[in-house]
Design an enzyme around this catalytic site. Structure first.
Site, PDB file in Angstrom:
ATOM      1  CG  LEU A   1     -19.234 -21.595  -3.871  1.00  0.00           C
ATOM      2  CD1 LEU A   1     -19.788 -21.130  -2.535  1.00  0.00           C
ATOM      3  CD2 LEU A   1     -19.597 -20.609  -4.957  1.00  0.00           C
ATOM      4  N   GLY A   2     -14.935 -23.265  -4.276  1.00  0.00           N
ATOM      5  CA  GLY A   2     -13.488 -23.221  -4.060  1.00  0.00           C
ATOM      6  C   GLY A   2     -13.122 -24.263  -3.028  1.00  0.00           C
TER       7      GLY A   2
ATOM      8  N   GLY B   1     -10.775 -24.829   0.703  1.00  0.00           N
ATOM      9  CA  GLY B   1      -9.980 -24.289   1.786  1.00  0.00           C
ATOM     10  C   GLY B   1      -8.896 -25.279   2.143  1.00  0.00           C
TER      11      GLY B   1
ATOM     12  CD  GLU C   1     -23.189 -13.888   5.027  1.00  0.00           C
ATOM     13  OE1 GLU C   1     -22.634 -13.952   6.142  1.00  0.00           O
ATOM     14  OE2 GLU C   1     -23.417 -12.828   4.440  1.00  0.00           O
TER      15      GLU C   1
ATOM     16  CG  ASP D   1      -5.209 -19.127   6.204  1.00  0.00           C
ATOM     17  OD1 ASP D   1      -4.184 -18.683   5.665  1.00  0.00           O
ATOM     18  OD2 ASP D   1      -5.881 -20.060   5.741  1.00  0.00           O
TER      19      ASP D   1
END
Lengths: 538, 246
Positions: free
Chosen positions: A66-67, A69, A137, A182
């Site tokens: 998804l990505g 961090g 989630e 952030d």
């Protein structure tokens, strides 16, 4: 003489022998194989992106990336035992040190303490194959950064709606004693129903723990400088106003497609955030209202005391630019609210005036004669109305606090920032009625309970019974699509865009009845009541 | 399926050259001969180029190279193999110089005619390769080192190419091999050509470089007595290339 031609190596500039393998510079090839040759750092997300998925990982099946961090990669995963889709944040291999592990787990701990519809829900933390993971989630529709990437700058109402959602989430986060630190488009997640949730608590700190710092042990500033407040970049103590700066920067990015201040590299960005003033939103985008530009500019003020003091103030300032208005509550609740006002605002002073002055409140002499007693009674009544509506509708923070104690009905979110009424909040409700109705007299709760039409007002003033009936009929005649009265007074009552979020703790009374009000562009107050089953959204 | 671009096993403890140098028993000798033959087959061309650089014409250089290998294999090349003397490259060059100094033309001819050729030099077309090289007046020893370096890098490249082909990633290899020297490719364009994301491209480049590095180090390691000498040998070869190449 040369037996063949040779060309130059684009890396070292040396000539490449004709017989060199694949016409590649052999010296560079050999140098690249040296033990001490500098190896390119490969970002974790790039490694993750190239992983063959799906694959199993502990009790999960990793489906897609998804990505990433600041501390790891986020996967879309399925919990094998329950078939539940979750987002799985895995701490990067190259980052796995005791310090980062501690911070990673702290992120999970802090986030797990927040339970709000506009905050990404964290199920928990665990260790899988020796790597700490956070299960949370899943946001079905990516992030606001994804939206920006695919659609460019968002329409003004959509951008404001998104930030109002984020503010709701942040308010809940802050209520648990956590500063996010952030906030940026890529940390705002869009759920399947379109609502926006704040997530990624990788840099969050508890306001209750003194040694929580923005700096790492080596003094390296973490996070995204373009969205961080000046005091945050300086490593100074931060409070909620620092997050408010980031909210403003995020809204700026949503409206323009770029952060308020930019640079070619992080050092330049930091310098710009510390020293430079962002460009005007209205110059960058013509359809941004000047007042909204002012709101964003105030968020981006260099000094914290020049920003909004809290989320409630910021929300009130942003609300007029969103696409939603509170929908009217069902008729039963509106009738209830009307009777409550009559009881407090009408019966109580009637009894008092009768007891102290022996005058019936419905007696026309109260408004026409000029005896000292009647003047005192008249002033007392007027004062009471001003106080009543000021407390319950004029000042949100007062109304929230007071109404919780009274009648278990709350009034929230008077939007008084646009346009600002020339009168104090309470006075709005008691403005002199113009025209032939009275000669400078005040009418009780004029904007709420009158049509502001002289002949009708005179008629309605004949008796308290008729007035009470009219008040209730007025409450009851408000329909979900807007009554004739509300349209006439420029207070259209619209349905909410989506009833999707549960009320926050401060916006619902213990009885579950929410009364909402706001001031329309002409300064009058419209109100609606929402049943407990419907979410409150201001 | 093994990804040719993924990192392979790291480290190796026995080199070809160390096998040759350490052979003491008959069994050792058998394995050592095998290793030596392989090395010679891999690195015949630098020797041939060396002989040519010494002024021998093509056919004579082929004869001399052939005869040299026959001699090495017949004597197992072990008599003068000394680990303390370092690299296989040095050994081979020293042996060839010794051979050239002591063998007469007749003897060489006799040897070639009387024995089975160990290398099909005609098939390898050494002169065609030699013609590719720039004419220079350098020391033949330096030329030998340079050819050795080219041979090493080419061997590793061929091994990587073969791995990629075996795994159906020839296109990726061909598209990314230019990055092996440290050159940054135009990521967007290359990614589009290869049908991958820029992130995946970065990973592929990283892995290709890593794998080539491993293969090249393994190739060099074959020719040194101790794996810890690989870096020294790499530096020596870089110096040899830089000295004449630029």
């Amino acid at each position: 003489m040369s037996r063949s031609s040779s060309n130059s190596c684009p890396h070292c500039g040396a000539s490449i022998p004709a017989r060199a393998s694949d016409r590649l510079c052999p010296a560079c090839l050999l140098e690249g194989a040296l033990e001490d040759s500098p190896e390119e750092d490969l970002p974790e997300e790039d490694l993750a992106e190239s992983e063959e998925l799906p694959r199993e990982f502990g009790g999960y099946r990793l489906l897609s990336v998804l990505g990433s961090g600041g501390m790891g990669v986020v996967y879309e995963a399925e919990q094998i035992a329950t078939a539940r889709r979750v987002a799985l944040k895995v701490l990067g291999h190259e980052l796995d040190s005791p310090d980062t592990r501690q911070r990673f787990l702290r992120e999970g701990r802090l986030a797990a303490g927040v339970n709000h519809p506009n905050s990404l829900y964290v199920y928990g933390t665990e260790e899988v194959d020796g790597r700490p993971v956070i299960t949370m989630e899943i946001a079905a529709r990516g992030t606001l950064q994804d939206k920006l990437a695919t659609r460019g700058p968002l329409p003004v109402p959509e951008a404001v709606d998104a930030m109002l959602d984020v503010i709701h989430g942040l308010e809940a986060v802050f209520a648990t004693g956590v500063l996010h630190r952030d906030i940026k488009p890529s940390n705002c997640f869009v759920s399947s129903d379109g609502s926006v949730k704040i997530g990624d608590f990788g840099l969050s700190v508890s306001t209750l723990v003194k040694d929580d710092s923005y700096l790492t042990g080596t003094g390296v500033i973490m996070g995204t400088p373009a969205f961080a407040s000046p005091e945050q970049l300086r490593g100074r103590d931060v409070d909620v106003r620092s997050d408010i700066y980031s909210v403003g920067a995020t809204l700026f990015a949503l409206l323009t497609g770029k952060p308020p201040l930019e640079g070619r590299h992080p050092v330049e960005v930091v310098a710009a955030v510390l020293e430079e003033t962002p460009g005007s939103l209205t110059e960058l985008r013509v359809d941004v209202p000047a007042n909204l530009a002012q709101v964003v500019a105030r968020c981006l003020a260099k000094r914290p005391d020049q920003r909004y003091p809290d989320y409630a103030a910021l929300r009130s300032a942003l609300l007029p630019f969103g696409s939603t208005r509170p929908a009217p509550a069902p008729m039963g609740h509106r009738v209830f609210a009307g009777f409550l006002d009559i009881a407090i605002c009408g019966l109580l002073p009637a009894v008092s005036v009768h007891a102290f002055f022996g005058i019936d409140i419905d007696d026309d002499r109260l408004f026409t004669e000029r005896s000292a007693t009647q003047v005192v009674a008249w002033i007392g009544l007027s004062t009471w109305f001003v106080v009543y509506f000021t407390v319950f509708e004029g000042i949100p923070s007062w109304s929230n606090a007071t109404v919780h104690c009274l009648g278990k009905v709350c009034v929230t979110g008077s939007t008084i920032s646009r346009p600002r009424s020339p009168l104090p909040p309470g006075m709005v409700l008691c403005r002199p009625v113009s025209g032939p109705t009275t000669s400078g007299s005040l009418r009780m709760g004029a904007p709420c309970y009158s049509t502001n039409r002289g002949p009708r007002s005179l008629e309605l003033r004949r008796s308290s019974r008729s007035r009470a009936s009219w008040v209730n009929s007025d409450s009851c005649t408000r329909s979900r699509r807007g009554s004739i009265r509300s349209r006439f007074r420029f207070t259209p009552v619209r349905l909410c865009r989506a009833l999707r979020s549960a009320p926050s703790s401060d916006s619902r009374s213990s009885s579950g009845v929410c009364v909402r009000s706001w001031i329309n562009p002409r300064g009058s107050i419209d109100r609606s009541v929402r049943p407990p089953s419907l979410p409150c959204r201001v | 399926m093994t990804d040719p671009l993924a990192p392979g096993p790291k480290g190796f403890h026995t080199t070809h050259w160390s096998l040759v140098a350490a052979a003491k028993t008959e069994a050792d000798h058998a394995r050592a001969r095998e290793a030596l033959e392989e090395l010679c087959r891999l690195y015949w061309y630098p020797l041939y180029a060396f002989v040519r650089d010494r002024g021998h014409p093509s056919h004579e250089a082929q004869d001399l190279t052939q005869a040299f290998f026959v001699r090495v294999f017949e004597t197992y090349g072990l008599a003068t193999a000394d680990p303390a003397r370092g690299r296989f490259r040095s050994y081979l060059l020293g042996a060839m110089k010794h051979f050239l100094a002591n063998e007469s033309r007749r003897a060489r001819t006799r040897k070639r005619g009387g024995g089975e050729p160990v290398l099909e030099l005609d098939a390898l077309d050494p002169e065609k390769r030699y013609a590719l090289e720039p004419a220079h007046s350098e020391d033949p020893d330096a030329g030998f080192d340079r050819e050795w370096a080219l041979e090493s890098t080419a061997r590793a490249m061929e091994a990587l190419r073969a791995e990629s082909e075996a795994n159906g990633k020839s296109e990726t290899f061909e598209g990314l091999k230019g990055s092996l020297t440290g050159v940054e490719l135009a990521r967007g364009e290359t990614a589009e050509t290869l049908g991958m994301t820029e992130g995946a491209l970065k990973v592929a480049v990283h892995r290709l470089r890593q794998r080539y590095r491993e293969l090249l180090r393994a190739e060099i390691a074959k020719t040194v007595a101790d794996p810890s000498d690989v870096d020294d040998e790499l530096r020596y070869l870089v110096t040899a290339l830089r000295g004449v190449g630029s």
